[in-house]
Design an enzyme around this catalytic site. Structure first.
Site, mmCIF file in Angstrom:
data_model
loop_
_atom_site.group_PDB
_atom_site.id
_atom_site.type_symbol
_atom_site.label_atom_id
_atom_site.label_comp_id
_atom_site.label_asym_id
_atom_site.label_seq_id
_atom_site.Cartn_x
_atom_site.Cartn_y
_atom_site.Cartn_z
ATOM 1 N N ASP A 68 0.853 -1.185 0.000
ATOM 2 C CA ASP A 68 0.000 0.000 0.000
ATOM 3 C C ASP A 68 0.896 1.244 0.000
ATOM 4 O O ASP A 68 1.330 1.705 1.052
ATOM 5 C CB ASP A 68 -0.925 -0.007 1.218
ATOM 6 C CG ASP A 68 -2.023 1.037 1.097
ATOM 7 O OD1 ASP A 68 -3.010 0.766 0.400
ATOM 8 O OD2 ASP A 68 -1.889 2.130 1.677
ATOM 9 N N GLU A 82 2.301 5.070 -0.237
ATOM 10 C CA GLU A 82 1.873 6.447 -0.002
ATOM 11 C C GLU A 82 2.570 7.294 -1.064
ATOM 12 O O GLU A 82 3.725 7.017 -1.411
ATOM 13 C CB GLU A 82 2.255 6.925 1.404
ATOM 14 C CG GLU A 82 1.515 6.207 2.524
ATOM 15 C CD GLU A 82 -0.007 6.237 2.390
ATOM 16 O OE1 GLU A 82 -0.561 7.296 2.051
ATOM 17 O OE2 GLU A 82 -0.632 5.181 2.598
ATOM 18 N N ALA A 83 1.864 8.298 -1.566
ATOM 19 C CA ALA A 83 2.408 9.118 -2.655
ATOM 20 C C ALA A 83 2.184 10.598 -2.366
ATOM 21 O O ALA A 83 1.320 10.969 -1.565
ATOM 22 C CB ALA A 83 1.730 8.740 -3.971
ATOM 23 N N ASP A 121 -2.665 1.423 -6.573
ATOM 24 C CA ASP A 121 -1.247 1.253 -6.187
ATOM 25 C C ASP A 121 -0.387 0.831 -7.364
ATOM 26 O O ASP A 121 0.694 1.372 -7.580
ATOM 27 C CB ASP A 121 -1.123 0.238 -5.043
ATOM 28 C CG ASP A 121 -1.674 0.812 -3.754
ATOM 29 O OD1 ASP A 121 -0.923 1.495 -3.037
ATOM 30 O OD2 ASP A 121 -2.876 0.618 -3.488
ATOM 31 N N HIS A 177 -3.430 5.999 6.775
ATOM 32 C CA HIS A 177 -2.597 6.620 5.728
ATOM 33 C C HIS A 177 -1.100 6.526 6.021
ATOM 34 O O HIS A 177 -0.309 7.177 5.353
ATOM 35 C CB HIS A 177 -3.011 8.074 5.441
ATOM 36 C CG HIS A 177 -4.434 8.174 5.004
ATOM 37 N ND1 HIS A 177 -4.881 7.672 3.801
ATOM 38 C CD2 HIS A 177 -5.525 8.690 5.622
ATOM 39 C CE1 HIS A 177 -6.188 7.877 3.703
ATOM 40 N NE2 HIS A 177 -6.595 8.485 4.796
ATOM 41 N N ASP A 196 -1.474 0.798 7.047
ATOM 42 C CA ASP A 196 -2.559 0.429 6.126
ATOM 43 C C ASP A 196 -2.351 -0.998 5.619
ATOM 44 O O ASP A 196 -3.289 -1.805 5.584
ATOM 45 C CB ASP A 196 -2.608 1.382 4.924
ATOM 46 C CG ASP A 196 -3.355 2.690 5.236
ATOM 47 O OD1 ASP A 196 -3.898 2.823 6.342
ATOM 48 O OD2 ASP A 196 -3.374 3.576 4.355
#
Length: 294
Positions: free
Chosen positions: A80, A82-83, A180, A239, A244
């Site tokens: 998962d 994060e961006a 993702d 988040h 996550d």
């Protein structure tokens, strides 16, 4: 083809009658029956019904013909990302991966065996927005000190190889939705001028699996909703990529316990997101390799 799929067999009549009986049970009756079999009693009524039906079905079919465990993945890798993001992301905003987590779930023991996590330094938008920092809990300092994506991907590949995934053990990637892989990893590979990694071209979208298995509409398959319907609380900080991923793993474990055969249902081909049919034979992902630079 084994005769276990011949639906004229009387065992399927029995299963059908049992299902009808379960459909008429109240939530309290369902919980009492699940407790009798030492099964989990948490979750909304539809989840409890599905759990009990699958237990009976498995028991009946096991009496008829033991199920071989060899044809399922040994491991599931939950990812998962994060961006980078901005409040009300405008369409031309380029999302770059800033956290790369992997949670390694052993499908035999149904336990999280290990985790991998690295932060990533963005190449285009070096400065994180306040919105992004508040949402993900990832500080500017963390990404400033981190390596750029190609080095982090190399470490992830090395970690997966060290676990003998794709060589000694079969595995599949699992994500919470399509984004993702089809969006974040796809965009990131273009930004980093890398070819898209072959081991990440197919994955299990757990939202799709969950919706189909528990007969839930797609708009009720957000992470928080899935946990809530299964009677679980979120564990950790929402988040955070690693937290996550761990919570998604908890949902996957519960689904496997409830009799769901989580299997690849999406793939990326020529940059396009495609659906994989449920009748496609189970096949593990290849040995992870670092992709070539474009």
């Amino acid at each position: 083809m084994s005769n276990s799929s011949d639906f004229s067999d009387p065992v399927y009549k029995e299963i059908s009658l049992t299902n009808g009986y379960i459909n008429r049970m109240s939530r309290d009756e369902l919980r009492a029956k699940l407790a009798e079999f030492k099964l989990d009693t948490r979750g909304v009524k539809d989840v409890l019904k599905k759990r009990l039906k699958n237990y009976y079905k498995k028991e009946k079919l096991m009496q008829k013909q033991p199920i071989a465990a060899d044809n399922y993945y040994d491991y599931i890798c939950i990812i998962d990302f994060e961006a980078t993001c901005e409040e009300g992301n405008h369409p031309e905003f380029t999302h770059e991966i800033i956290e790369f987590p992997i949670v390694l779930l052993n499908t035999r023991t149904l336990e999280i065996e290990d985790t991998f996590q690295q932060y990533v330094k963005p190449e285009i938008n070096l400065q994180l927005s306040d919105f992004c920092i508040n949402l993900t809990g990832i500080s500017q300092d963390l990404v400033d000190k981190a390596d750029e994506f190609p080095k982090v991907l190399q470490r992830a590949v090395d970690w997966m190889k060290q676990k003998e995934l794709g060589s000694k053990y079969s595995y599949s990637i699992l994500t919470d939705g399509s984004w993702d892989m089809s969006k974040f990893l796809n965009i990131q590979c273009r930004v980093s001028r890398l070819k898209y990694p072959s081991f990440a071209k197919k994955w299990i979208n757990i939202r799709k699996s969950y919706g189909n298995f528990y007969k839930v509409p797609r708009n009720q398959t957000k992470l928080s909703s899935m946990l809530e319907k299964l009677g679980m609380d979120y564990d950790g900080r929402p988040h955070s990529g690693l937290d996550d991923s761990k919570n998604i793993a908890r949902i996957a474990i519960r689904m496997l316990q409830d009799g769901c055969e989580l299997r690849v249902n999406e793939r990326l081909h020529g940059g396009l997101l495609l659906t994989v049919s449920s009748s496609t034979p189970i096949e593990g992902a290849p040995v992870p390799q670092m992709p070539r630079f474009r």
